[in-house]
Write a protein that holds these residues in place. Structure first.
Motif, PDB file in Angstrom:
ATOM      1  N   GLY A  56     -15.031 -71.983 -11.313  1.00  0.00           N
ATOM      2  CA  GLY A  56     -14.270 -72.094 -12.548  1.00  0.00           C
ATOM      3  C   GLY A  56     -14.975 -72.736 -13.721  1.00  0.00           C
ATOM      4  N   TYR A  57     -16.261 -73.003 -13.628  1.00  0.00           N
ATOM      5  CA  TYR A  57     -17.001 -73.607 -14.731  1.00  0.00           C
ATOM      6  C   TYR A  57     -17.451 -72.527 -15.708  1.00  0.00           C
ATOM      7  N   LYS A  58     -17.482 -72.891 -16.975  1.00  0.00           N
ATOM      8  CA  LYS A  58     -17.898 -71.971 -18.027  1.00  0.00           C
ATOM      9  C   LYS A  58     -19.112 -72.551 -18.738  1.00  0.00           C
ATOM     10  N   LYS A  59     -20.025 -71.670 -19.095  1.00  0.00           N
ATOM     11  CA  LYS A  59     -21.227 -72.081 -19.815  1.00  0.00           C
ATOM     12  C   LYS A  59     -20.845 -72.439 -21.242  1.00  0.00           C
ATOM     13  N   CYS A  60     -21.359 -73.553 -21.741  1.00  0.00           N
ATOM     14  CA  CYS A  60     -21.108 -73.964 -23.129  1.00  0.00           C
ATOM     15  C   CYS A  60     -21.832 -72.987 -24.053  1.00  0.00           C
ATOM     16  N   ASN A  61     -21.074 -72.328 -24.911  1.00  0.00           N
ATOM     17  CA  ASN A  61     -21.653 -71.320 -25.798  1.00  0.00           C
ATOM     18  C   ASN A  61     -22.420 -71.909 -26.965  1.00  0.00           C
ATOM     19  N   ASN A  62     -22.146 -73.150 -27.288  1.00  0.00           N
ATOM     20  CA  ASN A  62     -22.795 -73.753 -28.463  1.00  0.00           C
ATOM     21  C   ASN A  62     -24.100 -74.470 -28.123  1.00  0.00           C
ATOM     22  N   THR A  63     -24.615 -74.288 -26.907  1.00  0.00           N
ATOM     23  CA  THR A  63     -25.889 -74.898 -26.534  1.00  0.00           C
ATOM     24  C   THR A  63     -26.843 -73.828 -26.013  1.00  0.00           C
ATOM     25  N   SER A  64     -28.111 -74.045 -26.216  1.00  0.00           N
ATOM     26  CA  SER A  64     -29.138 -73.127 -25.732  1.00  0.00           C
ATOM     27  C   SER A  64     -29.724 -73.654 -24.436  1.00  0.00           C
ATOM     28  N   SER A  65     -30.290 -72.759 -23.660  1.00  0.00           N
ATOM     29  CA  SER A  65     -30.972 -73.166 -22.433  1.00  0.00           C
ATOM     30  C   SER A  65     -32.186 -74.022 -22.774  1.00  0.00           C
ATOM     31  N   ILE A  66     -32.460 -74.982 -21.900  1.00  0.00           N
ATOM     32  CA  ILE A  66     -33.648 -75.822 -22.006  1.00  0.00           C
ATOM     33  C   ILE A  66     -34.472 -75.544 -20.755  1.00  0.00           C
ATOM     34  N   TYR A  67     -35.775 -75.580 -20.881  1.00  0.00           N
ATOM     35  CA  TYR A  67     -36.643 -75.345 -19.730  1.00  0.00           C
ATOM     36  C   TYR A  67     -37.431 -76.613 -19.427  1.00  0.00           C
ATOM     37  N   PHE A  68     -37.598 -76.891 -18.135  1.00  0.00           N
ATOM     38  CA  PHE A  68     -38.317 -78.078 -17.692  1.00  0.00           C
ATOM     39  C   PHE A  68     -39.287 -77.679 -16.601  1.00  0.00           C
ATOM     40  N   ASP A  69     -40.542 -78.085 -16.751  1.00  0.00           N
ATOM     41  CA  ASP A  69     -41.592 -77.796 -15.778  1.00  0.00           C
ATOM     42  C   ASP A  69     -42.016 -79.109 -15.132  1.00  0.00           C
ATOM     43  N   ASP A  70     -41.762 -79.244 -13.813  1.00  0.00           N
ATOM     44  CA  ASP A  70     -42.158 -80.477 -13.117  1.00  0.00           C
ATOM     45  C   ASP A  70     -43.507 -80.316 -12.408  1.00  0.00           C
ATOM     46  N   LYS A  71     -44.247 -79.303 -12.779  1.00  0.00           N
ATOM     47  CA  LYS A  71     -45.572 -78.976 -12.244  1.00  0.00           C
ATOM     48  C   LYS A  71     -45.517 -78.325 -10.856  1.00  0.00           C
ATOM     49  N   VAL A  72     -44.311 -78.201 -10.295  1.00  0.00           N
ATOM     50  CA  VAL A  72     -44.103 -77.476  -9.043  1.00  0.00           C
ATOM     51  C   VAL A  72     -43.157 -76.307  -9.290  1.00  0.00           C
ATOM     52  N   ASN A  73     -42.076 -76.581 -10.019  1.00  0.00           N
ATOM     53  CA  ASN A  73     -41.072 -75.574 -10.340  1.00  0.00           C
ATOM     54  C   ASN A  73     -40.758 -75.613 -11.826  1.00  0.00           C
TER      55      ASN A  73
END
Length: 124
Positions: A96-113
């Motif tokens: 039942g969770y909905k994605k917040c439409n007013n925010t953009s995806s952020i990407y994070f690289d931990d050097k493994v994933n």
């Protein structure tokens, strides 16, 4: 038989654990502020995944926050490995969770994933 243990940690976070036959199955950790709940972490034992334990413990956590802490909205950040796309997203959306439409995806690289991070919410 399952036992649920809810406690407020010294950090101020609220933890709910599911225990079956004295074996921990999973835990949800979050916090409340005003009428909002925040989920920081859901961890289900890898051998117990895909058996509905995550949905069950999440539902009980939401119910306890709603009635014990007067929470009407829960917010969280979904961290999805880009190599395992849609497993985390589909879990939250099926609950039942909905994605917040007013925010953009952020990407994070931990050097493994590399993770795609999205904001989700649910009105209780």
């Amino acid at each position: 038989m399952a036992t649920y243990v809810m406690r407020r940690l010294n950090s101020g976070n609220i933890s709910l654990s599911k225990i079956v036959d004295f074996v921990p199955i999973g835990t949800v950790i979050g916090r409340t502020k005003n009428n909002h709940g925040f989920i920081y972490n859901i961890n289900i034992d890898p051998s117990e995944r895909l058996k509905k334990h995550g949905s069950e413990i999440l539902n009980i956590y939401e119910t306890l926050l709603k009635y014990n802490y007067k929470v009407d909205t829960i917010k969280l950040a979904s961290w999805e490995k880009i190599t395992e796309s849609l497993t985390v997203t589909s879990f939250y959306e099926s609950n039942g969770y909905k994605k917040c439409n007013n925010t953009s995806s952020i990407y994070f690289d931990d050097k493994v994933n590399i993770f795609e991070i999205n904001q989700y919410y649910k009105k209780l």
